[in-house]
Design an enzyme around this catalytic site. Sequence first.
Site: not given
Ligand code: NAI
Length: 313
Positions: A41, A146, A141-144
Amino acid sequence: MGGVRCFPFPTGAAALEDVTRLARGMTAKAAVAGLDLGGGKAVIIGDPRTVRTPDLLDAFARVIDSLAGRYVTTTDVGMTVADLDRLRRSTAHVVGTSPAAGGSGSSAIPTAVGLFGAMQATVEHLDPGSSLGDRHVAVQGVGKVGRHLVELLVEAGCRVTVADTDPAAVEGLVADHGVAVEPVERIHAVACDIFSACALGATLNPTTIGELRCSAVVGSANNQLADDGCASLMAERGILYVPNYVVNAGGLIAVGDELFGYDEQRVSRRVAGIHDTTRAVLRDAAGAGITPLAAAAERAVQRLAGSPRSAVA
Ligand code: NAI
């Protein structure tokens, strides 16, 4: 292999602690997913909105390149595929770039697909013969990841409730799929079947665990437990915690495959296998009377001890 996280850590020590913990998690994730990869990492300390200048990314790429492939980087929180494309200009040791730059693209989609399969396996374990489509899932959390997960859940017929600190992320899902919304500080306490932590780490702590009203926790967030003792706290409350590194391996499976000559069918097969791995971990745990976290750790240790050197099957 493991992604680079860009985050405004308050101190170098805090960054080092996080990066070490995340790297350890990547080792376990690769081992349980049956990949011939170790965990690594990296972190860039700073505000992702301002620190990711082309000069900084080029300098970071030179550091990666100096390691000559002993560490292969990819995306994580605070980084984008476009950033990886920039790194790719200066080093070959980066995966998950855009298809135009020779990569397999966003790892969020295979991560969400694997997570969905793990949820199906969890429901089958808890209530044999039943289906995920009848269930209520609360997504934090509904980012990428979610967002893709919610789309799969809605398509399967699930009732879905979401929360995100970014109102724009939530609005799109409400408009497109009519999902319910809860305030971020209450999403973990929604009465539902599955709570899915897909935001940042450590949202499950003794306080929030005491407020959970679900049967199982199945989410993508890395290090979603404040500490490993939280798995026992959930077990004491009769809540099944399915370890994040078992269920969120889809992205690693996809980008890791680039090292072996990316094969879409092999990736799909392996991502689909997260369902069976989850079932096996839950069965092991139930059989041994231990938490799924302990059962998954045992699997990782066994695979590392065996350490087969064969090529990807
Ligand atoms: P992202 O940054 O696109 O989405 C995270 C979302 O969570 C954002 O929309 C943000 O506004 C929201 N957020 C932050 N704090 C919050 C809270 N306290 N309550 C509600 N929403 C909140 O990240 P992504 O890529 O969707 O990843 C999500 C999680 O999954 C991370 O922990 C990441 O490490 C993990 N992950 C991601 C992978 C990937 O391929 N993208 C692979 C494996 C794990």
